[in-house]
Design an enzyme around this catalytic site. Structure first.
Site, mmCIF file in Angstrom:
data_model
loop_
_atom_site.group_PDB
_atom_site.id
_atom_site.type_symbol
_atom_site.label_atom_id
_atom_site.label_comp_id
_atom_site.label_asym_id
_atom_site.label_seq_id
_atom_site.Cartn_x
_atom_site.Cartn_y
_atom_site.Cartn_z
ATOM 1 N N HIS A 188 -8.293 -3.500 -6.771
ATOM 2 C CA HIS A 188 -7.974 -2.781 -5.535
ATOM 3 C C HIS A 188 -9.180 -2.772 -4.608
ATOM 4 C CE1 HIS A 188 -5.052 -0.237 -3.496
ATOM 5 N NE2 HIS A 188 -6.024 0.593 -3.156
ATOM 6 N N ARG A 236 0.786 -1.228 0.000
ATOM 7 C CA ARG A 236 0.000 0.000 0.000
ATOM 8 C C ARG A 236 0.826 1.290 0.000
ATOM 9 N NH1 ARG A 236 -4.868 -0.557 4.314
ATOM 10 N NH2 ARG A 236 -5.423 1.429 3.339
ATOM 11 N N TYR A 269 -18.917 13.443 -11.972
ATOM 12 C CA TYR A 269 -18.903 14.634 -12.813
ATOM 13 C C TYR A 269 -17.639 14.741 -13.664
ATOM 14 C CZ TYR A 269 -22.684 16.148 -9.737
ATOM 15 O OH TYR A 269 -23.858 16.232 -9.034
#
Length: 856
Positions: free
Chosen positions: A81, A34, A125
């Site tokens: 993921h 990570r 968006y």
């Protein structure tokens, strides 16, 4: 102690040991999976998965349309993921922010946040795709260049590393907090890093100190300044260090003449809005004095934070306080920790380059093996097809006589000694392959494949060829994506000798009338027949012009003298460099002079550590009250950042001129009422730096000295005097007799109501032009050769016609322009486009020529 159920039995375990092993497992998972980047591709798992999904799963290369960010995030979550959607979106957003990434990998469309700390729009968006440079990160991933492993649910393979051609760990940096360790790596300039990689390939034994010639310092996406190199050197040599970052500023003036500090670039990772807010708090709390107003005027054209200063504030003092107390100066703690073979390691600059080169070498070898295998596989098929075409009748007979495809393949294998693959290709062959053109095409393809196979085998057998391929690819990347540095490097005063960074090359220093200074390599100028330096092409403001020009070297020093009697130093290499056509930089931005002071003289000297030189040359200064002072240059051989007092100025007086002399020159002072005095420099005793000087000329009433010239022996120069109403003349130096200093002098110009007071005295030759500046702001340039030599006591000739109530403000001789300027000739005759009102000037009597010498 604790209990654990195991196969129906209760087993007693040590809870301390259990917690320890569980925490170690957790921490290693965070470290490896990570938080830390891989040294080879410079990416954390989340970034690697985003790029792999966008390229191989969604086909969002740079030439494809944008796709909704929510689609990309969902695909990455579902396939690779299994963490929070916000973590994936934030990671992708950062790859598209120009203030976060030195070289952006994602092309975002929509609101992706701002440098003010504004967050991006929701993922539903915004849209995204890969940038062109990211295509190089994914290049050749389909050619078995990297290892794959199953994803979290073992349904799809994912790459363990990307075969990137871009050294992402160095050029984009990385930051991450793991368990018990963290990484913080600054971004760098791609061109510099690739040059260092090529240098390493040429010499694998290269030292870090040698690599510093290529990678000079971090290069942040927000620009700014790296202040000091000691921390940078330490970081590159050890893997840990501290880089000081500063905002880039300029000193400007408002329309009312007040100084203002303008910030155009800020340190990396600084929130602009938060920085401005904290500076405003410091101003309100009186912790920073001298700022009257602060405003953010940034727009789409760039960053611009304006801080208007109070009238009595000193810009340099305010700026230093801002650096000390605000985020305009921050530090970047370098901690180069990355995963090497799955283990975290602290790496220096050479280690980072070495691991990347090894990765690229492995990619090239694996790609070549893959290409060789594919070429041999295709050549093998073509060999079978060519056999079939050469024995087409028999092949057709065998196929027609077979009961099934398998029987036909077996018969072909037995008859021609073919392989299973070749026989299958013959069975699947189309009838068009039987034409002559198709057979020739097959033969050409086979011959070409044989050449490729030979080349691939040669590459695999030759380490130098493999490394040359790596180097050639790096040079290709540099050609396509390399750019200039954004972050300026400024050496701190307490560091080692900065001259070590600059060759002692010849430079041209130009200073404009309005105080803009720059240095330019002498090689940029064309050599003239006169041996001077041409000034054509210098881009100054409309009302500005080049006033001083010096040919010097990088290790020389410039001395600046102000009207308050202060002296400042500046090494030539510290003067901002500019192209021959550039304007330069305001001197107030370069040296720390007081707001109400003004530079009056510039002197170029050789090395101040040359004892023989500084003890055999002098500086002579003159004030408007007629005081002259002579000081050994040695007194100015110890530079101080804030300058020193060069002469004690009495109240109401001011310094007007300073000259470098050899100790044997002749000094001429001229006063406004038309008197001038000439005396030997030897008549002025050298005194210390803090002295006030001695009387050079006696002046009466409201008279004052307008200029001083120093003429060395055996130098042929004329004395030029100009009055404020436009009259002037040249006089031979011999017309001025030598007297003792302190006298009233002799007449140098017949002063009348018509001529006006004397405004300037200059030493000139025919190789000079004259720049005349009127009080109205009009600037006119005429050749000195147009003004003829006449007697000392004459009134002179009309040099220019003036508008009504206008007068000459100052006169400066400059090197003659290389190219003829049409407006100069017109101005010399009195009039025209530059001075249309000259036609309306008061006419002269008809029986006298304007250029006729008028005597007493």
């Amino acid at each position: 102690m604790a209990e654990e159920l195991e196969e129906g039995r209760i087993k007693r375990i040590n809870i301390e040991e259990k917690m320890k092993t569980a925490y170690i497992d957790y921490s290693m998972s965070v470290i490896v999976s990570r938080a830390l980047p891989d040294v080879r591709d410079g990416l954390k798992p989340v970034h690697r998965r985003i790029l792999y999904d966008m390229s191989n799963e969604l086909n969002l290369y740079s030439d494809k349309p944008h796709r909704k960010s929510a689609r990309i995030v969902g695909d990455v979550l579902g396939k690779f993921h299994p963490h929070g959607d916000l973590s994936v979106y934030e990671a992708m957003v950062r790859l598209a922010q120009e203030w976060s990434m030195r070289y952006m990998l994602v092309d975002g469309q929509g609101n992706f946040g701002s440098v003010d700390g504004d967050g991006p729009a929701a993922m539903r968006y915004t849209e995204a795709r890969m940038r062109k440079i990211a295509d190089e990160v994914m290049a050749d991933i389909d050619k078995d260049t990297v290892d794959f492993r199953p994803n979290f649910d073992e349904t799809i393979p994912e790459p363990t590393v990307l075969p990137t051609r871009i050294p992402l760990l160095l050029v984009n940096g990385a930051s991450g907090i793991a368990v018990g360790m963290a990484t913080n790596m600054p971004p760098h300039n791609l061109s510099e890093v690739l040059d260092a990689i090529c240098a390493y390939i040429d010499n694998p034994e290269i030292e870090v100190s040698e690599l510093l010639h290529y990678v000079k310092a971090p290069d942040f996406p927000t620009g700014g300044i790296v202040y000091g190199c000691e921390g940078v050197r330490e970081a590159y040599e050890t893997g840990r260090g501290r880089v000081i970052m500063r905002a880039k500023t300029e000193i400007e003036h408002t329309s009312t003449g007040r100084e203002c500090i303008v910030v155009t670039e800020i340190p990396y990772m600084v929130n602009k809005a938060e920085m401005i807010r904290k500076i405003a708090d410091l101003i309100n709390e009186k912790k920073i004095e001298g700022i009257a107003y602060i405003n953010d005027e940034s727009d789409r054209n760039g960053m611009r934070i304006v801080m208007i200063l109070k009238h009595d504030a000193v810009a340099s003092v305010v700026l230093n306080n801002l650096y000390r107390m605000s985020a305009m100066q921050t530090s970047f703690p370098v901690n180069n920790i990355a995963l090497v073979d799955g283990r975290p390691m602290l790496l220096n600059l050479r280690d980072l380059i070495r691991h990347f080169v090894e990765h690229r070498h492995e990619v090239v070898v694996r790609r070549t093996r893959y290409d060789l295998a594919q070429a041999e596989k295709r050549a093998h098929i073509l060999e079978g097809l060519l056999i079939a075409v050469d024995h087409i009748d028999e092949v057709i007979r065998i196929i027609r006589g077979a009961q099934s495809p398998d029987e036909a393949k077996a018969a072909l294998i037995e008859r021609f000694g073919l392989s299973e693959a070749q026989a299958a290709a013959i069975i699947d062959m189309r009838l068009r392959a039987l034409t002559g053109l198709e057979r020739d095409k097959l033969k050409r393809e086979y011959d070409e494949l044989c050449k490729q196979i030979a080349y691939f085998k040669e590459v695999l057998d030759s380490l130098p060829m493999q490394m040359q391929i790596v180097k050639d690819e790096m040079l290709e990347i540099k050609e396509k994506y390399g750019d200039e540095r954004r972050t300026e490097i400024v050496l701190s005063a307490e560091e080692f000798n900065p001259e070590d960074f600059y060759a002692d090359e010849e430079m041209v220093i130009t200073v404009s009338h309005m105080g803009y200074i720059k240095r330019t390599p002498l090689t940029e100028y064309r050599t003239q027949n006169r041996g001077g330096v041409g000034m054509k092409g210098s881009s100054t403001r409309d009302e500005d012009f080049i006033e001083h020009i010096y040919v010097t070297t990088m290790h020389n020093t410039m001395l600046f003298f102000t009207e308050k009697g202060r002296c400042y130093w500046l090494k030539v290499y510290a003067i901002p460099e500019g192209a021959r056509a550039s304007k330069g930089r305001a001197i107030q931005n370069v040296i720390q002079i007081e707001p109400d002071d003004k530079i009056r003289a510039y002197i170029n000297v050789r090395r101040l550590d040359d004892k023989e030189y500084v003890n055999s040359n002098y500086i002579i200064m003159c004030t408007k009250e007629g005081v002259v002072k002579k000081t050994l240059l040695e007194a100015y051989s110890r530079p101080r950042q804030n300058g020193v007092n060069a002469i004690t100025i009495r109240e109401g007086d001011r310094l007007i001129e300073a000259k470098l002399t050899s100790g044997s020159s002749e000094v001429i002072l001229a006063a406004r009422e038309g008197k001038a005095i000439r005396f030997n420099e030897a008549g002025v005793r050298a005194i210390g730096r803090t002295g006030a000087g001695v009387k050079g000329i006696t002046i009466e009433g409201d008279d004052e000295v307008v200029g001083m010239i120093c003429v060395e022996k055996d130098v042929k120069e004329d004395i030029l005097v100009v009055s404020e109403n436009g009259y002037g003349k040249r006089t031979d130096l011999g017309d001025y007799r030598i007297t003792n200093r302190g006298g009233k002098g002799v007449k140098t110009l017949q002063i009348t109501e018509k001529t006006g007071k004397l405004i300037a005295i200059k030493a000139v030759t025919d190789e000079n032009d004259l720049m005349i500046i009127n009080r109205s702001g009009l600037t006119i340039r005429i050749p000195v050769s147009d003004i003829r030599v006449s007697g000392r006591a004459t009134q002179g000739v009309r040099v220019i016609n003036l508008r009504n109530n206008d007068a000459i403000a100052s006169v400066i001789p400059v090197p003659k322009s290389e190219d003829e300027e049409p407006e100069a000739a017109a101005s010399a005759e009195g009039a025209t486009a530059e001075n249309p009102a000259a036609e309306n000037a008061a006419p002269e009597p008809e029986n006298r020529n304007d250029n006729e010498t008028i005597t007493e």
